[in-house]
Design an enzyme around this catalytic site. Structure first.
Site, mmCIF file in Angstrom:
data_model
loop_
_atom_site.group_PDB
_atom_site.id
_atom_site.type_symbol
_atom_site.label_atom_id
_atom_site.label_comp_id
_atom_site.label_asym_id
_atom_site.label_seq_id
_atom_site.Cartn_x
_atom_site.Cartn_y
_atom_site.Cartn_z
ATOM 1 N N ASN A 10 0.876 -1.172 0.000
ATOM 2 C CA ASN A 10 0.000 0.000 0.000
ATOM 3 C C ASN A 10 0.913 1.221 0.000
ATOM 4 O O ASN A 10 1.492 1.571 1.027
ATOM 5 C CB ASN A 10 -0.895 -0.015 1.248
ATOM 6 C CG ASN A 10 -1.732 1.245 1.349
ATOM 7 O OD1 ASN A 10 -1.775 2.055 0.420
ATOM 8 N ND2 ASN A 10 -2.407 1.417 2.481
ATOM 9 N N LYS A 12 0.111 4.234 -0.327
ATOM 10 C CA LYS A 12 -0.516 5.438 0.243
ATOM 11 C C LYS A 12 -0.266 6.626 -0.697
ATOM 12 O O LYS A 12 -0.247 6.449 -1.905
ATOM 13 C CB LYS A 12 -0.021 5.673 1.669
ATOM 14 C CG LYS A 12 -0.185 4.403 2.514
ATOM 15 C CD LYS A 12 0.049 4.592 3.978
ATOM 16 C CE LYS A 12 -0.173 3.262 4.703
ATOM 17 N NZ LYS A 12 -0.093 3.368 6.142
ATOM 18 N N HIS A 105 -9.650 1.207 4.834
ATOM 19 C CA HIS A 105 -8.356 1.472 5.479
ATOM 20 C C HIS A 105 -8.556 2.510 6.594
ATOM 21 O O HIS A 105 -9.324 3.456 6.437
ATOM 22 C CB HIS A 105 -7.337 1.968 4.450
ATOM 23 C CG HIS A 105 -5.947 1.952 5.003
ATOM 24 N ND1 HIS A 105 -5.487 2.926 5.873
ATOM 25 C CD2 HIS A 105 -4.936 1.069 4.861
ATOM 26 C CE1 HIS A 105 -4.244 2.631 6.226
ATOM 27 N NE2 HIS A 105 -3.885 1.507 5.626
ATOM 28 N N GLU A 107 -6.875 4.929 7.514
ATOM 29 C CA GLU A 107 -6.599 6.327 7.146
ATOM 30 C C GLU A 107 -7.794 6.942 6.419
ATOM 31 O O GLU A 107 -8.010 8.155 6.494
ATOM 32 C CB GLU A 107 -5.313 6.400 6.317
ATOM 33 C CG GLU A 107 -4.101 6.187 7.223
ATOM 34 C CD GLU A 107 -2.896 5.554 6.557
ATOM 35 O OE1 GLU A 107 -2.836 5.514 5.315
ATOM 36 O OE2 GLU A 107 -2.010 5.076 7.297
ATOM 37 N N GLU A 173 -5.285 -4.562 10.647
ATOM 38 C CA GLU A 173 -4.279 -3.509 10.808
ATOM 39 C C GLU A 173 -4.566 -2.727 12.090
ATOM 40 O O GLU A 173 -5.375 -1.778 12.066
ATOM 41 C CB GLU A 173 -4.328 -2.550 9.610
ATOM 42 C CG GLU A 173 -4.004 -3.217 8.294
ATOM 43 C CD GLU A 173 -3.439 -2.217 7.286
ATOM 44 O OE1 GLU A 173 -2.347 -2.476 6.770
ATOM 45 O OE2 GLU A 173 -4.065 -1.162 7.058
ATOM 46 N N GLY A 179 2.554 2.762 10.764
ATOM 47 C CA GLY A 179 3.495 3.870 10.588
ATOM 48 C C GLY A 179 4.196 4.281 11.862
ATOM 49 O O GLY A 179 4.836 5.330 11.910
ATOM 50 N N SER A 219 3.474 -1.673 10.453
ATOM 51 C CA SER A 219 4.939 -1.733 10.614
ATOM 52 C C SER A 219 5.514 -3.110 10.270
ATOM 53 O O SER A 219 6.505 -3.539 10.879
ATOM 54 C CB SER A 219 5.354 -1.287 12.014
ATOM 55 O OG SER A 219 4.923 0.046 12.240
ATOM 56 N N GLY A 240 2.919 -0.862 4.379
ATOM 57 C CA GLY A 240 2.977 0.549 4.021
ATOM 58 C C GLY A 240 4.418 0.968 3.768
ATOM 59 O O GLY A 240 4.976 0.721 2.699
ATOM 60 N N GLY A 241 5.032 1.573 4.784
ATOM 61 C CA GLY A 241 6.369 2.162 4.641
ATOM 62 C C GLY A 241 7.389 1.262 3.942
ATOM 63 O O GLY A 241 8.066 1.695 3.001
HETATM 64 P P1 13P Z 1 3.011 0.722 7.732
HETATM 65 O O1 13P Z 1 3.552 -0.583 7.184
HETATM 66 O O2 13P Z 1 3.732 1.922 7.213
HETATM 67 O O3 13P Z 1 2.860 0.666 9.207
HETATM 68 O O4 13P Z 1 1.518 0.856 7.133
HETATM 69 C C1 13P Z 1 0.640 -0.202 7.254
HETATM 70 C C2 13P Z 1 -0.561 0.085 6.453
HETATM 71 O O5 13P Z 1 -1.338 0.972 6.785
HETATM 72 C C3 13P Z 1 -0.767 -0.687 5.234
HETATM 73 O O6 13P Z 1 -2.038 -0.481 4.715
#
Ligand code: 13P
Length: 261
Positions: A10, A12, A105, A107, A173, A179, A219, A240-241
């Site tokens: 993802n 983002k 999600h 966010e 999640e 994050g 994470s 994500g990251g």
């Molecule tokens: P991180 O891996 O950056 O924590 O993000 C997870 C996420 O929200 C994937 O959708």
């Protein structure tokens, strides 16, 4: 029940087209015949998905064509078309080369006030258009500290799948792990995943529940995927990251492929 793992990126609100194209190039290289067999990642060992932001969909769909990975949208509007400025329909995602979409999600829930019911409408719109929704659920830190984790998961899953008839997969999640660098321990994640699978069993029957892939997100990185993936009900990762770095993402692909059933 042997479930093929999913590793999903993802991105983002990150990446420009040149960066996206170069990432896809790296991923393609992982399957090249001149690599040592141990370093190759074949699609039947791990299913790889990439969720870029909308302006990158064309670039990524072209860059990953030929079965390297599937592409998905990060969001979808429940309506088929019309006056919804800034939104994207399921048919538009399909037209742009998507076969998947993220729904719910945290966010989106946080930044756009998306309710559980609204997410349920998105899931249905996606399924009707032939997209597979990857439904995201998870508790906040406050909800966890108040002992509400399982209630929150039940509420979110029940609403998201209300009236759903097609395929879907789930991602757990925990919001406090997204994050932050703070990851759920394998035991915490397994407890939530096992609960989700029991819940799916009550809703859809044990056989169907045993087929659903439940991904962990929050994470996830090369250093922690092996111990998380060793848990019974963790079937891959929504990243994500670490998914912005093709080396890290490739390492995670290899981890999942190595341990796949
Ligand atoms: P991180 O891996 O950056 O924590 O993000 C997870 C996420 O929200 C994937 O959708």
């Amino acid at each position: 029940m042997a479930r093929t793992p999913i590793l999903a990126a993802n991105w983002k609100m990150n990446m420009l087209r040149a960066e996206a194209a170069s990432f896809c190039e790296q991923l393609r290289g992982l399957n090249e015949a001149d690599r040592a067999p141990a370093d190759r990642v074949s699609a039947d060992r791990v299913e790889v998905l990439v969720f870029p932001s909308f302006p990158l969909l064309d670039t990524v769909a072209a860059g990953l064509a030929g079965g390297v990975a599937s592409v998905g949208g990060q969001d979808v509007h429940p309506k088929a078309s019309g006056a919804h400025t800034g939104d994207v329909s399921a048919a538009q995602l399909v037209d742009a080369g998507c076969s998947w979409v993220l729904c719910g999600h945290s966010e989106r829930r946080r930044d756009h006030g998306e309710s559980d019911e609204w997410i349920g409408l998105k899931v249905k719109a996606a399924q009707e258009a032939g997209l597979i929704p990857l439904v995201c659920v998870g508790e906040t830190r406050e909800e966890r500290s108040q002992g509400q984790t399982l209630d929150v998961l039940k509420r979110q899953v029940t609403a998201a799948l209300d009236g759903s008839s097609g395929s879907f997969e789930l991602a757990y999640e925990p919001v406090w792990a997204i994050g932050t660098g703070e990851t759920a321990t394998p035991e915490m994640a397994q407890e939530a995943h096992a609960f989700l699978r029991r819940l799916l069993g009550d809703m859809l029957g044990a056989e169907r529940a045993s087929q659903v892939r439940i991904l962990y997100g929050g994470s996830a990185k090369p250093e922690n995927v092996d111990e998380l993936y060793a848990e019974n009900d963790i079937d891959g990762f929504l990243v994500g990251g670490a998914s912005l770095d093709s080396e890290k993402f490739s390492a995670m692909m290899r981890s999942c492929a190595r341990s796949a059933p």
